[in-house]
Each structure stands twice: as structure tokens, then as C-alpha cells.
Design a protein around this motif. Structure first.
Motif, short mmCIF file in Angstrom:
data_model
loop_
_atom_site.label_atom_id
_atom_site.label_comp_id
_atom_site.label_asym_id
_atom_site.label_seq_id
_atom_site.Cartn_x
_atom_site.Cartn_y
_atom_site.Cartn_z
N GLY A 6 0.81 -1.20 0.00
CA GLY A 6 0.00 0.00 0.00
C GLY A 6 0.85 1.26 0.00
N ALA A 7 1.96 1.23 0.76
CA ALA A 7 2.85 2.39 0.80
C ALA A 7 3.46 2.65 -0.58
N ILE A 8 3.86 1.58 -1.27
CA ILE A 8 4.44 1.73 -2.61
C ILE A 8 3.42 2.33 -3.58
N ILE A 9 2.20 1.81 -3.53
CA ILE A 9 1.14 2.33 -4.41
C ILE A 9 0.82 3.78 -4.06
N GLY A 10 0.76 4.09 -2.76
CA GLY A 10 0.46 5.45 -2.32
C GLY A 10 1.51 6.44 -2.78
N VAL A 11 2.79 6.08 -2.62
CA VAL A 11 3.87 6.98 -3.04
C VAL A 11 3.82 7.19 -4.55
N ALA A 12 3.55 6.11 -5.30
CA ALA A 12 3.47 6.24 -6.76
C ALA A 12 2.38 7.22 -7.17
N ASN A 13 1.29 7.22 -6.44
CA ASN A 13 0.15 8.07 -6.81
C ASN A 13 0.39 9.55 -6.59
N ILE A 14 1.41 9.92 -5.84
CA ILE A 14 1.67 11.35 -5.63
C ILE A 14 2.73 11.89 -6.57
N VAL A 15 3.26 11.04 -7.46
CA VAL A 15 4.28 11.47 -8.42
C VAL A 15 3.63 11.60 -9.80
N PRO A 16 3.50 12.81 -10.35
CA PRO A 16 2.90 12.96 -11.67
C PRO A 16 3.65 12.14 -12.71
N GLY A 17 2.89 11.36 -13.49
CA GLY A 17 3.49 10.52 -14.52
C GLY A 17 3.65 9.08 -14.09
N VAL A 18 3.62 8.81 -12.78
CA VAL A 18 3.79 7.45 -12.27
C VAL A 18 2.42 6.92 -11.85
N SER A 19 2.12 5.69 -12.23
CA SER A 19 0.79 5.13 -12.01
C SER A 19 0.75 4.17 -10.83
N GLY A 20 -0.16 4.43 -9.89
CA GLY A 20 -0.37 3.50 -8.79
C GLY A 20 -0.92 2.17 -9.29
N GLY A 21 -1.74 2.23 -10.36
CA GLY A 21 -2.24 0.99 -10.95
C GLY A 21 -1.12 0.13 -11.48
N THR A 22 -0.12 0.75 -12.08
CA THR A 22 1.04 -0.01 -12.57
C THR A 22 1.76 -0.68 -11.41
N MET A 23 1.93 0.03 -10.31
CA MET A 23 2.59 -0.56 -9.15
C MET A 23 1.80 -1.75 -8.62
N ALA A 24 0.46 -1.66 -8.64
CA ALA A 24 -0.37 -2.78 -8.19
C ALA A 24 -0.19 -3.98 -9.10
N VAL A 25 -0.07 -3.73 -10.41
CA VAL A 25 0.19 -4.83 -11.36
C VAL A 25 1.53 -5.47 -11.06
N ILE A 26 2.55 -4.64 -10.86
CA ILE A 26 3.90 -5.15 -10.59
C ILE A 26 3.91 -5.99 -9.32
N LEU A 27 3.18 -5.55 -8.31
CA LEU A 27 3.15 -6.25 -7.02
C LEU A 27 2.26 -7.48 -7.04
N GLY A 28 1.54 -7.69 -8.14
CA GLY A 28 0.72 -8.89 -8.28
C GLY A 28 -0.60 -8.86 -7.54
N ILE A 29 -1.11 -7.66 -7.23
CA ILE A 29 -2.37 -7.58 -6.47
C ILE A 29 -3.43 -6.81 -7.22
N TYR A 30 -3.20 -6.51 -8.50
CA TYR A 30 -4.11 -5.65 -9.25
C TYR A 30 -5.51 -6.26 -9.35
N ASP A 31 -5.59 -7.50 -9.82
CA ASP A 31 -6.90 -8.14 -10.00
C ASP A 31 -7.64 -8.26 -8.66
N LYS A 32 -6.93 -8.68 -7.63
CA LYS A 32 -7.54 -8.83 -6.31
C LYS A 32 -7.99 -7.49 -5.76
N LEU A 33 -7.22 -6.45 -6.04
CA LEU A 33 -7.56 -5.11 -5.58
C LEU A 33 -8.86 -4.64 -6.21
N LEU A 34 -9.01 -4.88 -7.51
CA LEU A 34 -10.24 -4.49 -8.20
C LEU A 34 -11.44 -5.24 -7.64
#
Length: 271
Positions: A10-38
Motif C-alpha cells: 500500500g505504501a508503494i502504491i500510495g507513493v506512486a500516486n503522488i508522483v505525476p506521470g507514475v501510475s499507482g495501478g502499474t505498481m499494483a500490477v507489478i506487485l501482483g495484487i491488481y486483480d484482487k484489488l479491483l
């Protein structure tokens, strides 16, 4: 242990979301929790989903509050090295997304319609990258007014929806809509009044976005994953900060390679 791991995610996704150009959704995919998160952002299996989302939300909030100033410092002071690290994370995730796109239901080839969705998503991201270069931020607002409340609420709905899409930065949407500086300042200063409409808008955007994307993944898995691949690949253009020879350039390349390996390793573990 699982709880702490989700807090970290969650911290990784949160930090990504505050950086313009960086996607929190991408971080969720990388961490392997994207589908479960949705799947969890819904009213089904409420107790189970809350138990899954609680540590992620806790980590995301903590990451945003604790590291917002640090990320602003890194981006402004070491833009090339920092952005190359994010680019490495994205590059390392591409093989995993490609594998999912090829075999969502046992398919062995990519359909022409799925290729079209990839091209359209890639083109969309290139247009966003062009818009980013010309975006102008409004002045920072510190006092909540009815007009600002509506502006922040609607912008937060759009931003939250965007952050669920891999490759699209929620904070960049805030930047385009002219309220990124206001929101990031409110977070840094803990301006609760300004953050209330932001929180409400994010809640609505996350719920509506998760329901829509989940349905698309179930009904059109290959086309959806190919669109996600196009969004992720196109996001590299927005993040790319340019390159200079010298110590920072060398460090940037090393960081890109290291974070690409980390991202790839996460995807291998997920498989």
C-alpha cells in the motif's frame, strides 16, 4: 507477516500516486495484487474484502503522508535517477502483462481487435504525454470555498478512476485539472478541510472505476490486458526525463536495471 506485506504494498502504491506521470495501478500490477484489488473494491464479500483492503489503505495513507515531501525532493533534485528507477519498474512488468494478454482464457494468439485496443491505448498515452508538457498549474489554494469544493471533488473522482488504470497517473490528472499543487500542499500541511472533498471524490472514483474495470477483465480479458499493456508502455514517454552523461546518468542506468529486475522478480514469484 501477510498484513505487514500488504501495508508495504500500500505504501508503494500510495507513493506512486503522488508522483505525476507514475501510475499507482502499474505498481499494483507489478506487485501482483491488481486483480484482487479491483475485486475487493466492491460490496461483495464485504468482511473479507475489508480485511484485504485495510492494510493496503493503511500503507497507502502512511506512504503518502510520510514520503510526500521526500518524493518531491527526489523528483526535483534527482529527476533523471528517480524517473529511471520508475521506468525500470515499468519495463520489468511488461513480460508479465504480455503473458496475461496472450493467455487469459487459454488463447495462444492475439486477436486483431485486441491489437487495436493496444494501439488506441498507446496513442492515448502519447497524447497525454503531449498535454503534460503544456500543462499549467493553478495557484495553490488553502481556503475551502463552495466552488473549490466542487472542483476538488470532481477532479478527485477523475483522478481516482485514472489511478486504477495501469499507466495513467492519478496525480497527473490532478495536474491537468489544475489542482495538483493545492492537493499535495494540503497533504503536506494536513489541511483537513481541503482534504475532505478529495477523500470523498476518491472514494466514488475508486468504486465506480473498480466495478467497470472488473467487468471488462471478465468479459474481454485479452482486449483489456492489451489495452493495459498499451497504457503501461505509453507511460514510459511521460516519465522519461531525458538523459545526461555523468555520475547521475550512470546511476540512473544502474537504477533502471536494478528496478527492472526487482519488478520482473515480483512477476516470477506471482507465477
Amino acid at each position: 507477516m501477510e498484513f505487514l506485506k500488504r501495508v508495504l504494498y500500500g505504501a508503494i502504491i500510495g507513493v506512486a500516486n503522488i508522483v505525476p506521470g507514475v501510475s499507482g495501478g502499474t505498481m499494483a500490477v507489478i506487485l501482483g495484487i491488481y486483480d484482487k484489488l479491483l475485486e475487493s473494491i466492491s460490496f461483495k464479500n464485504l468482511k473479507q474484502n475489508i480485511l484485504f483492503l485495510l492494510p493496503i489503505a493503511l500503507g497507502g495513507g502512511t506512504g503518502i503522508l510520510a514520503l510526500s515531501k521526500a518524493m518531491k525532493f527526489l523528483i526535483s533534485t534527482y529527476p533523471i535517477a528517480t524517473n529511471f528507477a520508475f521506468m525500470g519498474l515499468i519495463l520489468g512488468s511488461i513480460p508479465m502483462i504480455w503473458k496475461r494478454a496472450r493467455n487469459p482464457k487459454g488463447e495462444t494468439s492475439i486477436s486483431p481487435s485486441s491489437i487495436l485496443f493496444f494501439v488506441l491505448a498507446l496513442a492515448f498515452m502519447l497524447v497525454l504525454a503531449f498535454l503534460e508538457k503544456g500543462s499549467i498549474e493553478n495557484a495553490v489554494q488553502t481556503q475551502l470555498t463552495p466552488g473549490l469544493c466542487i472542483h476538488l471533488g470532481l477532479a478527485s473522482v477523475a483522478s481516482a478512476f485514472a489511478m486504477l488504470l495501469p499507466g495513467i497517473s492519478g496525480s497527473f490528472v490532478m495536474l491537468l485539472l489544475g489542482c495538483y499543487s493545492t492537493v499535495i500542499t494540503a497533504i503536506s500541511d494536513l489541511n483537513i478541510m481541503l482534504l475532505l472533498p478529495v477523500a470523498a471524490g476518491c472514494g466514488v472514483g475508486l468504486l465506480l472505476g473498480a466495478l467497470l474495470i472488473s467487468k471488462l477483465l471478465k468479459k474481454f480479458p485479452q482486449a483489456t490486458y492489451m489495452a493495459i499493456l498499451g497504457l503501461i508502455a505509453g507511460s514510459l514517454v511521460s516519465i522519461y526525463p531525458g538523459f545526461v552523461l555523468g555520475a547521475e546518468g550512470i546511476i540512473a542506468v544502474l537504477l533502471l536495471a536494478a528496478f527492472a529486475f526487482i519488478s520482473w522478480w515480483f512477476s516470477v514469484r506471482e507465477d
